[in-house]
Design an enzyme around this catalytic site. Structure first.
Site, PDB file in Angstrom:
ATOM      1  N   CYS A 162      87.131 104.662  60.781  1.00 27.19           N
ATOM      2  CA  CYS A 162      86.853 103.305  61.101  1.00 27.19           C
ATOM      3  C   CYS A 162      87.449 102.938  61.867  1.00 27.19           C
ATOM      4  O   CYS A 162      88.055 102.242  63.685  1.00 27.19           O
ATOM      5  CB  CYS A 162      85.429 102.272  61.479  1.00 27.19           C
ATOM      6  SG  CYS A 162      85.803 101.900  59.885  1.00 27.19           S
ATOM      7  N   LYS A 185      71.258 104.058  50.100  1.00 35.20           N
ATOM      8  CA  LYS A 185      70.986 104.829  50.960  1.00 35.20           C
ATOM      9  C   LYS A 185      72.412 105.758  51.264  1.00 35.20           C
ATOM     10  O   LYS A 185      73.075 105.176  52.243  1.00 35.20           O
ATOM     11  CB  LYS A 185      70.020 104.879  51.591  1.00 35.20           C
ATOM     12  CG  LYS A 185      69.324 105.920  52.338  1.00 35.20           C
ATOM     13  CD  LYS A 185      69.289 106.100  53.967  1.00 35.20           C
ATOM     14  CE  LYS A 185      70.020 106.815  54.967  1.00 35.20           C
ATOM     15  NZ  LYS A 185      70.774 108.116  54.712  1.00 35.20           N
ATOM     16  N   GLU A 244      79.604  96.837  59.986  1.00 38.63           N
ATOM     17  CA  GLU A 244      81.386  97.521  60.396  1.00 38.63           C
ATOM     18  C   GLU A 244      80.611  98.176  60.583  1.00 38.63           C
ATOM     19  O   GLU A 244      80.090  99.476  60.505  1.00 38.63           O
ATOM     20  CB  GLU A 244      81.637  96.790  58.714  1.00 38.63           C
ATOM     21  CG  GLU A 244      83.019  97.338  58.994  1.00 38.63           C
ATOM     22  CD  GLU A 244      83.962  98.493  59.093  1.00 38.63           C
ATOM     23  OE1 GLU A 244      83.992  99.037  59.753  1.00 38.63           O
ATOM     24  OE2 GLU A 244      83.527  99.480  57.191  1.00 38.63           O
ATOM     25  N   GLU A 269      84.451 106.023  71.028  1.00 36.91           N
ATOM     26  CA  GLU A 269      84.960 106.103  69.028  1.00 36.91           C
ATOM     27  C   GLU A 269      85.156 107.702  69.490  1.00 36.91           C
ATOM     28  O   GLU A 269      83.414 108.165  68.799  1.00 36.91           O
ATOM     29  CB  GLU A 269      84.501 105.253  68.403  1.00 36.91           C
ATOM     30  CG  GLU A 269      85.097 105.478  66.558  1.00 36.91           C
ATOM     31  CD  GLU A 269      83.985 105.077  65.954  1.00 36.91           C
ATOM     32  OE1 GLU A 269      84.914 104.284  64.591  1.00 36.91           O
ATOM     33  OE2 GLU A 269      82.790 104.664  65.824  1.00 36.91           O
TER      34      GLU A 269
END
Length: 511
Positions: free
Chosen positions: A312, A202, A278, A409
């Site tokens: 990231c 996906k 992750e 983040e």
């Protein structure tokens, strides 16, 4: 000449940025890919893909839902339980097909790079030079590993002969983020293919176009029907159906920590499928006072502005030792002001638009949070142009460790620049985060580099470099940055499970 071009790219802050449409590709694949065929979704729904350069729709793509996930999983299960892929010899067949897949990618580099540019705002030049070619090399790396899957002979303590086998996990679900639609696709798909697994992929709803093109190339390369299935759709529907599915053996997810929690919870409450996550990061870059300032400022700026901060492992918390702080700050700000932002098809640009309106507005909101919390804005902090999702490179100083822009983040071009005195202090501050994905250390002192790299709780430490990724080097997090590793043989083994086989031995002269 270079400085003038940079200025021209950023001079129209109150107007439209220059656009380059020469490389915009024809959209060839917009349907789901299930059991070797492109098909409409069961409900016939579609979703828009948006070009972040201008906020305009580029295509309508099939919107998959639970019924489509069920069909894709059924195809993958049939291909795993009864199909040829898991039963093929490693290199003679699986590896050769994967190498053919890599060849086809290289034949279509320009078109694939352009799809990621109009979907994600990624630099076309970087896609051509790095992202797409690296996908091919990753496939070849794991193609070479496909015939090196083996267990061990065990030294048993009594009259038994024991050995282990490594067998493919089964049907894998890969949920791909929007920031690196090609790189993460193959970071997951390539080792799973080598292991003999089948899969449902996906892609993010913002960036589905290259994944569908890869499905076409996989079929052309000879990957059997049902081995790779692509379901485009939203996380709340298609993603949820995948995470909760009772016939998926493992889900591999890259994305935010918040969504990672949901995926893990769904896996636990369904069939206890294996999970690899992750997740987010808030990576520190620690710069000691013995560095070359020009090289260090270049690295620090690239560490936060690469891929417009949508990565990231971005070095968003920069700690500079006090002896060089002021000079470092002045050089850094001057370079940030000259950083060329604009249309990602422009070869002179180093920074394109944020992926979509939601992310664009989130980043601008964090900039306002930084101001309200008392941080000093050194440069940037504004949108560029009147259309598209462009944001200036932004640097804050005089920040505190509990400020939102330091803790959260952001996934955008925002750096928090901070000063430190001692090694002990900076280690403590660098570790004062819920994340643990990566960190960087810049120093000429190897003893200092060794001490700090062993003291930082993160999955990857880069010393005198940053973004030093490699097919052979595992990537993954500590703490709330997740678990499981991508890249290297660790990634291959993630898609294999160990079976122990034991048989008695009789009248053997030795054990």
């Amino acid at each position: 000449m270079r400085e003038r071009e940079m200025a021209e790219n950023q001079s129209n802050a109150n107007g439209s940025l220059k656009t380059y449409d020469a490389h915009v590709p024809e959209i060839k694949f917009t349907k789901l890919f299930i059991n070797g065929k492109f098909v409409d979704s069961v409900k016939g729904r579609t979703l828009e893909t948006i070009d972040p350069r201008n906020g305009q729709a580029t295509a309508r793509v099939a919107e998959g839902d639970k019924e489509d996930v069920d069909l894709a999983v059924k195809a993958a299960r049939q291909a795993f339980d009864h199909g040829p892929w898991p039963r093929m010899p490693g290199y003679q067949q699986r590896g050769r097909i994967m190498s053919k897949f890599a060849d086809l990618i290289e034949e279509n580099i320009d078109e694939l790079a352009a799809l990621d540019t109009i979907d994600a705002g990624k630099l076309f030049s970087v896609g051509k030079a790095q992202d797409i070619p690296h996908a091919a090399t990753m496939l070849r790396y794991y193609a070479g590993a496909a015939d090196k899957i083996h267990g061990e002979v065990l030294k048993m303590s009594r009259e038994l002969h024991g050995y282990t086998l490594r067998e493919p996990v089964g049907v894998i679900a890969h949920i791909i983020p929007w920031n690196f639609p090609t790189a993460v696709f193959f970071m997951k798909v390539a080792p799973a293919l080598a292991a003999g697994c089948t899969m449902v992929v996906k892609p993010a709803e913002q960036t589905p176009l290259s994944a569908l093109f890869y499905a076409h190339l996989a079929k052309k390369a000879g990957i059997p029907d049902g081995v790779i299935n692509i379901v485009t759709g939203f996380g709340r529907t298609a993603g949820a159906a995948i995470s909760n599915h009772m016939d998926i053996d493992m889900v591999s997810f890259t994305g935010s920590t918040e969504v990672g929690r949901i995926v893990m919870q769904a896996a636990a409450t369904s069939n206890l499928k294996q999970v690899s996550l992750e997740l987010g990061g808030k990576s520190p870059l620690i710069i000691f006072d013995d560095v070359d300032l020009d090289a260090a400022t270049d690295l620090a700026l690239t560490g936060i502005l690469h891929n417009k901060g949508e990565i990231c492992v971005a070095g968003s918390r920069v700690y500079v030792q006090e002896g060089i702080y002021e000079e470092f700050k002045n050089k850094l700000v001057a370079k940030a002001k000259a950083w060329p932002v604009g249309d990602p098809f422009d070869p002179n640009v180093r920074h394109g638009p944020q992926v979509d309106k939601k992310q664009f507005e989130k980043i601008l909101a964090y900039i306002e949070h930084g101001k309200r919390e008392g941080a000093t804005l050194l440069t940037g902090g504004e949108r560029l142009g009147t259309e598209g999702y462009y944001i200036q490179p932004t640097i804050f100083t005089n920040v505190k460790e509990d400020n939102m822009i330091v803790k959260d983040e952001i996934f955008g071009p925002i750096m928090s620049l901070m000063k430190f005195k001692t090694t002990e202090e900076v280690i403590k501050r660098a570790n004062d985060t819920r994340y643990g994905l990566a960190a960087g250390v810049l120093t000429k002192n190897i003893d200092m580099a060794n001490t700090v790299s062993r003291s930082i709780r993160a999955g990857t430490i880069w010393i005198n470099c940053y973004f030093a990724f490699d097919n052979d080097c595992p990537l993954g997090g500590y703490k709330m940055s997740g678990f499981g590793r991508d890249f290297g043989l660790d990634a291959l083994h993630k898609y294999l499970q160990v079976k122990s086989v034991v048989t008695p031995i009789y009248k053997s002269p030795w054990l």
